[in-house]
Motif scaffolding. Structure first.
Motif, PDB file in Angstrom:
ATOM      1  N   GLY A  84      27.142  29.434  45.638  1.00 55.04           N
ATOM      2  CA  GLY A  84      25.907  28.974  45.020  1.00 55.04           C
ATOM      3  C   GLY A  84      26.178  28.441  43.636  1.00 55.04           C
ATOM      4  O   GLY A  84      27.331  28.423  43.167  1.00 55.04           O
ATOM      5  N   PRO A  85      25.132  28.015  42.929  1.00 55.73           N
ATOM      6  CA  PRO A  85      25.316  27.461  41.585  1.00 55.73           C
ATOM      7  C   PRO A  85      25.802  28.492  40.574  1.00 55.73           C
ATOM      8  O   PRO A  85      26.241  28.122  39.484  1.00 55.73           O
ATOM      9  CB  PRO A  85      23.913  26.954  41.220  1.00 55.73           C
ATOM     10  CG  PRO A  85      22.988  27.762  42.073  1.00 55.73           C
ATOM     11  CD  PRO A  85      23.724  28.009  43.350  1.00 55.73           C
ATOM     12  N   ASN A  86      25.730  29.770  40.938  1.00 54.16           N
ATOM     13  CA  ASN A  86      26.199  30.844  40.060  1.00 54.16           C
ATOM     14  C   ASN A  86      27.694  31.118  40.196  1.00 54.16           C
ATOM     15  O   ASN A  86      28.264  31.844  39.385  1.00 54.16           O
ATOM     16  CB  ASN A  86      25.438  32.135  40.368  1.00 54.16           C
ATOM     17  CG  ASN A  86      25.625  32.575  41.813  1.00 54.16           C
ATOM     18  OD1 ASN A  86      25.674  31.736  42.713  1.00 54.16           O
ATOM     19  ND2 ASN A  86      25.749  33.864  42.047  1.00 54.16           N
ATOM     20  N   ARG A  87      28.331  30.562  41.220  1.00 53.92           N
ATOM     21  CA  ARG A  87      29.745  30.865  41.480  1.00 53.92           C
ATOM     22  C   ARG A  87      30.647  30.148  40.484  1.00 53.92           C
ATOM     23  O   ARG A  87      30.527  28.960  40.243  1.00 53.92           O
ATOM     24  CB  ARG A  87      30.113  30.441  42.902  1.00 53.92           C
ATOM     25  CG  ARG A  87      31.404  31.046  43.434  1.00 53.92           C
ATOM     26  CD  ARG A  87      32.173  30.053  44.293  1.00 53.92           C
ATOM     27  NE  ARG A  87      32.748  28.989  43.481  1.00 53.92           N
ATOM     28  CZ  ARG A  87      32.919  27.729  43.889  1.00 53.92           C
ATOM     29  NH1 ARG A  87      32.530  27.354  45.088  1.00 53.92           N
ATOM     30  NH2 ARG A  87      33.457  26.835  43.079  1.00 53.92           N
ATOM     31  N   PHE A  88      31.557  30.939  39.898  1.00 53.69           N
ATOM     32  CA  PHE A  88      32.456  30.417  38.866  1.00 53.69           C
ATOM     33  C   PHE A  88      33.346  29.286  39.387  1.00 53.69           C
ATOM     34  O   PHE A  88      33.497  29.095  40.599  1.00 53.69           O
ATOM     35  CB  PHE A  88      33.307  31.553  38.295  1.00 53.69           C
ATOM     36  CG  PHE A  88      34.415  32.065  39.197  1.00 53.69           C
ATOM     37  CD1 PHE A  88      35.693  32.242  38.698  1.00 53.69           C
ATOM     38  CD2 PHE A  88      34.182  32.400  40.539  1.00 53.69           C
ATOM     39  CE1 PHE A  88      36.718  32.727  39.504  1.00 53.69           C
ATOM     40  CE2 PHE A  88      35.205  32.883  41.348  1.00 53.69           C
ATOM     41  CZ  PHE A  88      36.468  33.036  40.827  1.00 53.69           C
ATOM     42  N   LEU A  89      33.962  28.536  38.466  1.00 54.29           N
ATOM     43  CA  LEU A  89      34.835  27.426  38.855  1.00 54.29           C
ATOM     44  C   LEU A  89      36.150  27.905  39.459  1.00 54.29           C
ATOM     45  O   LEU A  89      36.704  27.269  40.348  1.00 54.29           O
ATOM     46  CB  LEU A  89      35.172  26.566  37.635  1.00 54.29           C
ATOM     47  CG  LEU A  89      34.198  25.475  37.218  1.00 54.29           C
ATOM     48  CD1 LEU A  89      34.828  24.636  36.123  1.00 54.29           C
ATOM     49  CD2 LEU A  89      33.813  24.597  38.397  1.00 54.29           C
ATOM     50  N   GLY A  90      36.655  29.014  38.937  1.00 52.01           N
ATOM     51  CA  GLY A  90      37.943  29.533  39.388  1.00 52.01           C
ATOM     52  C   GLY A  90      38.573  30.345  38.273  1.00 52.01           C
ATOM     53  O   GLY A  90      37.938  30.611  37.243  1.00 52.01           O
ATOM     54  N   TYR A  91      39.812  30.761  38.481  1.00 51.16           N
ATOM     55  CA  TYR A  91      40.507  31.582  37.493  1.00 51.16           C
ATOM     56  C   TYR A  91      41.336  30.705  36.559  1.00 51.16           C
ATOM     57  O   TYR A  91      42.064  29.806  36.997  1.00 51.16           O
ATOM     58  CB  TYR A  91      41.390  32.620  38.189  1.00 51.16           C
ATOM     59  CG  TYR A  91      40.595  33.654  38.946  1.00 51.16           C
ATOM     60  CD1 TYR A  91      39.773  34.548  38.266  1.00 51.16           C
ATOM     61  CD2 TYR A  91      40.635  33.724  40.338  1.00 51.16           C
ATOM     62  CE1 TYR A  91      39.024  35.488  38.950  1.00 51.16           C
ATOM     63  CE2 TYR A  91      39.892  34.668  41.029  1.00 51.16           C
ATOM     64  CZ  TYR A  91      39.089  35.551  40.332  1.00 51.16           C
ATOM     65  OH  TYR A  91      38.331  36.469  41.007  1.00 51.16           O
ATOM     66  N   TRP A  92      41.227  30.991  35.291  1.00 52.11           N
ATOM     67  CA  TRP A  92      41.884  30.234  34.232  1.00 52.11           C
ATOM     68  C   TRP A  92      43.399  30.187  34.457  1.00 52.11           C
ATOM     69  O   TRP A  92      44.060  31.213  34.483  1.00 52.11           O
ATOM     70  CB  TRP A  92      41.559  30.895  32.901  1.00 52.11           C
ATOM     71  CG  TRP A  92      42.199  30.346  31.677  1.00 52.11           C
ATOM     72  CD1 TRP A  92      43.244  30.899  30.974  1.00 52.11           C
ATOM     73  CD2 TRP A  92      41.810  29.177  30.948  1.00 52.11           C
ATOM     74  NE1 TRP A  92      43.530  30.147  29.877  1.00 52.11           N
ATOM     75  CE2 TRP A  92      42.665  29.070  29.833  1.00 52.11           C
ATOM     76  CE3 TRP A  92      40.826  28.213  31.147  1.00 52.11           C
ATOM     77  CZ2 TRP A  92      42.560  28.041  28.901  1.00 52.11           C
ATOM     78  CZ3 TRP A  92      40.724  27.185  30.222  1.00 52.11           C
ATOM     79  CH2 TRP A  92      41.579  27.107  29.125  1.00 52.11           C
ATOM     80  N   ARG A  93      43.890  28.981  34.662  1.00 44.27           N
ATOM     81  CA  ARG A  93      45.327  28.740  34.805  1.00 44.27           C
ATOM     82  C   ARG A  93      45.964  29.553  35.931  1.00 44.27           C
ATOM     83  O   ARG A  93      47.134  29.932  35.862  1.00 44.27           O
ATOM     84  CB  ARG A  93      46.046  28.995  33.474  1.00 44.27           C
ATOM     85  CG  ARG A  93      45.626  28.007  32.384  1.00 44.27           C
ATOM     86  CD  ARG A  93      46.214  28.311  31.038  1.00 44.27           C
ATOM     87  NE  ARG A  93      45.839  27.268  30.076  1.00 44.27           N
ATOM     88  CZ  ARG A  93      46.039  27.352  28.769  1.00 44.27           C
ATOM     89  NH1 ARG A  93      46.611  28.426  28.256  1.00 44.27           N
ATOM     90  NH2 ARG A  93      45.675  26.370  27.967  1.00 44.27           N
ATOM     91  N   MET A  94      45.176  29.839  36.968  1.00 47.84           N
ATOM     92  CA  MET A  94      45.682  30.543  38.146  1.00 47.84           C
ATOM     93  C   MET A  94      45.227  29.808  39.404  1.00 47.84           C
ATOM     94  O   MET A  94      44.388  30.301  40.167  1.00 47.84           O
ATOM     95  CB  MET A  94      45.173  31.991  38.178  1.00 47.84           C
ATOM     96  CG  MET A  94      45.784  32.923  37.167  1.00 47.84           C
ATOM     97  SD  MET A  94      45.189  34.625  37.430  1.00 47.84           S
ATOM     98  CE  MET A  94      46.191  35.534  36.276  1.00 47.84           C
ATOM     99  N   PRO A  95      45.741  28.607  39.658  1.00 48.96           N
ATOM    100  CA  PRO A  95      45.269  27.843  40.821  1.00 48.96           C
ATOM    101  C   PRO A  95      45.534  28.536  42.147  1.00 48.96           C
ATOM    102  O   PRO A  95      44.720  28.440  43.074  1.00 48.96           O
ATOM    103  CB  PRO A  95      46.051  26.524  40.716  1.00 48.96           C
ATOM    104  CG  PRO A  95      47.218  26.824  39.819  1.00 48.96           C
ATOM    105  CD  PRO A  95      46.745  27.876  38.876  1.00 48.96           C
ATOM    106  N   GLU A  96      46.662  29.250  42.256  1.00 49.60           N
ATOM    107  CA  GLU A  96      46.962  29.932  43.516  1.00 49.60           C
ATOM    108  C   GLU A  96      45.952  31.055  43.767  1.00 49.60           C
ATOM    109  O   GLU A  96      45.480  31.249  44.895  1.00 49.60           O
ATOM    110  CB  GLU A  96      48.390  30.496  43.510  1.00 49.60           C
ATOM    111  CG  GLU A  96      49.473  29.442  43.375  1.00 49.60           C
ATOM    112  CD  GLU A  96      49.766  29.072  41.931  1.00 49.60           C
ATOM    113  OE1 GLU A  96      49.115  29.657  41.016  1.00 49.60           O
ATOM    114  OE2 GLU A  96      50.623  28.202  41.704  1.00 49.60           O
ATOM    115  N   LYS A  97      45.629  31.820  42.708  1.00 50.12           N
ATOM    116  CA  LYS A  97      44.661  32.909  42.857  1.00 50.12           C
ATOM    117  C   LYS A  97      43.277  32.357  43.166  1.00 50.12           C
ATOM    118  O   LYS A  97      42.533  32.906  43.985  1.00 50.12           O
ATOM    119  CB  LYS A  97      44.623  33.748  41.574  1.00 50.12           C
ATOM    120  CG  LYS A  97      43.822  35.036  41.712  1.00 50.12           C
ATOM    121  CD  LYS A  97      44.466  35.963  42.709  1.00 50.12           C
ATOM    122  CE  LYS A  97      43.667  37.238  42.876  1.00 50.12           C
ATOM    123  NZ  LYS A  97      44.159  38.050  44.001  1.00 50.12           N
ATOM    124  N   THR A  98      42.939  31.255  42.532  1.00 51.80           N
ATOM    125  CA  THR A  98      41.649  30.619  42.808  1.00 51.80           C
ATOM    126  C   THR A  98      41.560  30.195  44.266  1.00 51.80           C
ATOM    127  O   THR A  98      40.557  30.454  44.951  1.00 51.80           O
ATOM    128  CB  THR A  98      41.461  29.396  41.892  1.00 51.80           C
ATOM    129  OG1 THR A  98      41.467  29.827  40.521  1.00 51.80           O
ATOM    130  CG2 THR A  98      40.148  28.681  42.190  1.00 51.80           C
TER     131      THR A  98
END
Length: 508
Positions: free
Chosen positions: A357-371
């Motif tokens: 949803g619109p509340n979901r974060f973009l991802g983890y800072w400088r952790m593309p694999e974890k994202t």
């Protein structure tokens, strides 16, 4: 929302409408109205600009709760920078990691710790270390006091970063959740709607503001509504009871409610003017829910969220607030219960809760694999919490797939504590678990295996940990055992440990 997606632009609009309404009142009788708040934020924005803070720059903040702290948060949004709040209990060693990872332009520190933190910050390339509102010249407050407050509000896109909040990782390394203006604005607007905020509502605020609950859920919602906020520096049952007759809404962690119930001055009559009590950040025991309703006539509204998504579900404002349930997905938020293969499970089955949803974060800072591992290709984020969903969509959290412990509303990852314990002389290995605790929701328990040739001093271990970990992470009990229970694959069976030590503390 206007063409400018900056959350502060929306708060600014609301504040101008409520210009002569009290924005904050404090127990000493001092007040700040919305016009004064806007002027204060403007001056702080000037101060940030003078320190070279601009769009996308991180501002790391570890200070005690204050109205200056609120102004700094809003000023960071205003200039288009990224606010990174840190628990005031974090040690210098813990702060070193956050500074190295976030690479902020500015660290705002408690004046009592600033001199200790300056060399750490310098080694991490942080350009400026300032205090917020220390007495005497040199603080951001002093600088801001002499500035005109003319910095314009930055125009931001919906997915521009507004905040960087660190949460525990599976290896014990904290992850920076990238929170956008869309995330914050959509959540605050949804909560204002579903919790029926109205003109005349007064928020009682006793939460910390280094955390999603106090900073985003409570503060953003009240500010967007143009509501007065009764501002308490921390939760104190006497202070809350003294202010309750002037409030209509209170948000708290379960600990707040257990402590109010234990206070002789907490009565049904005291709560007569209250419209809503909300609980979150940790599981609310069904027994606490029942006792509170019996004592006050108010059914606590429990909701569910997490650092990465803000609020995800809520019990209804109008409708049954079931003890043990976290209610239904927020407007525009989707939730589903999935199996190990990611496929949605039939209603009533237990699986992993996923959300989008619109509340979901973009991802983890400088952790593309974890994202990539935690946000599926279809956009659904795997929360790590085990849940079931009723046929009508009501969600019940039944446990956590991860070993996360939530104590007093604060997230604690066992691996971090285990790594410290295992460095103590005489320790062979350890396992850290959370067990039920009536006051804190969960208490940290460390189960330690000594080396065969060593006698373990549990008191010495506790004291040693006190110098290495924030206080809220410290075990409330240390147990010594000859060996840890393991399955056939050699993995420690923490469920067995939780069963064994689950009755260490009174349940209520």
């Amino acid at each position: 929302m206007s063409a400018n997606a900056n959350l502060y632009a929306a708060i600014e609009t609301s504040a101008r409408r409520a210009a002569h309404t009290v924005a904050f009142s404090q127990p000493d009788g001092s007040t700040l109205d919305y016009a004064e708040l806007l002027a204060l934020v403007g001056r702080y924005a000037d101060a940030l600009t003078q320190h070279g803070v601009g769009r996308g720059d991180r501002v790391t903040v570890q200070v005690e709760k204050s109205l200056g702290n609120v102004a700094l948060y809003l000023a960071t949004l205003k200039v288009g920078a990224v606010y990174q709040p840190l628990n005031t209990a974090y040690t210098a060693a813990e702060l070193d990691y956050f500074l190295g990872d976030a690479e902020p332009v500015l660290l705002v520190a408690d004046p009592r710790r600033a001199d200790t933190l300056r060399p750490i910050a310098a080694a991490r390339g942080v350009r400026h270390v300032e205090t917020l509102d220390a007495e005497g010249k040199g603080s951001l407050a002093d600088l801001a006091a002499d500035l005109p407050g003319e910095t314009p509000t930055a125009v931001c896109a919906p997915d521009d970063l507004a905040a960087l909040l660190y949460t525990s990782g599976t290896t014990g390394r904290s992850k920076g959740a990238m929170i956008t203006h869309r995330n914050l604005a959509s959540n605050a607007e949804a909560l204002r709607e579903i919790w029926a905020f109205q003109p005349g509502d007064v928020m009682l605020h006793a939460l910390p503001i280094f955390h999603v609950h106090g900073l985003f859920v409570a503060l953003n919602t009240a500010l967007l509504n143009g509501s007065p906020t009764i501002w308490l520096p921390k939760f104190d049952a006497d202070a809350v009871i003294a202010q309750l007759p002037a409030a209509t809404v209170m948000m708290g962690v379960p600990t707040f409610y257990t402590r109010l119930l234990a206070h002789p001055g907490f009565t049904r009559q005291l709560c007569a003017g209250m419209r809503l009590f909300i609980a979150g950040s940790a599981p609310l025991l069904a027994e606490t829910h029942r006792r509170f309703e019996a004592a006050t006539g108010h059914a606590i509204l429990e909701r569910y969220g997490m650092t990465e998504c803000g609020m995800i579900t809520s019990n209804p404002y109008d409708g049954e607030r079931l003890p043990g349930s976290v209610g239904y997905a927020l407007p525009d938020v989707s939730v589903r219960v999935v199996g190990e293969d990611g496929a949605e499970l039939p209603r009533g089955e237990v699986g992993m809760l996923a959300t989008n949803g619109p509340n979901r974060f973009l991802g983890y800072w400088r952790m593309p694999e974890k994202t990539a591992a935690e946000i599926r290709p279809d956009g659904f984020f795997i929360t790590g919490d085990l849940a079931s969903m009723a046929p009508d969509g009501r969600v019940t959290i039944v446990g956590r797939g991860k070993d996360l412990i939530i104590s007093g509303g604060l997230n604690i990852y066992p691996k971090e504590i285990e790594m410290e314990i295992d460095q103590f002389p005489g320790v062979a290995e350890s396992a850290v678990i959370g067990v039920p605790h009536a006051d804190f929701g969960e208490a940290v328990v460390a189960v330690v295996v000594p080396r065969p040739d060593a006698a373990l001093d549990e008191a010495a271990l506790g004291a040693w940990l006190g110098g290495r970990l924030a206080r809220f992470k410290l075990p409330k009990h240390i147990a010594t055992v000859e060996e840890l229970p393991r399955n056939t694959m050699g993995k420690v069976q923490k469920a067995a440990l939780r069963e064994r030590y689950g009755t260490l503390f009174p349940a209520g």
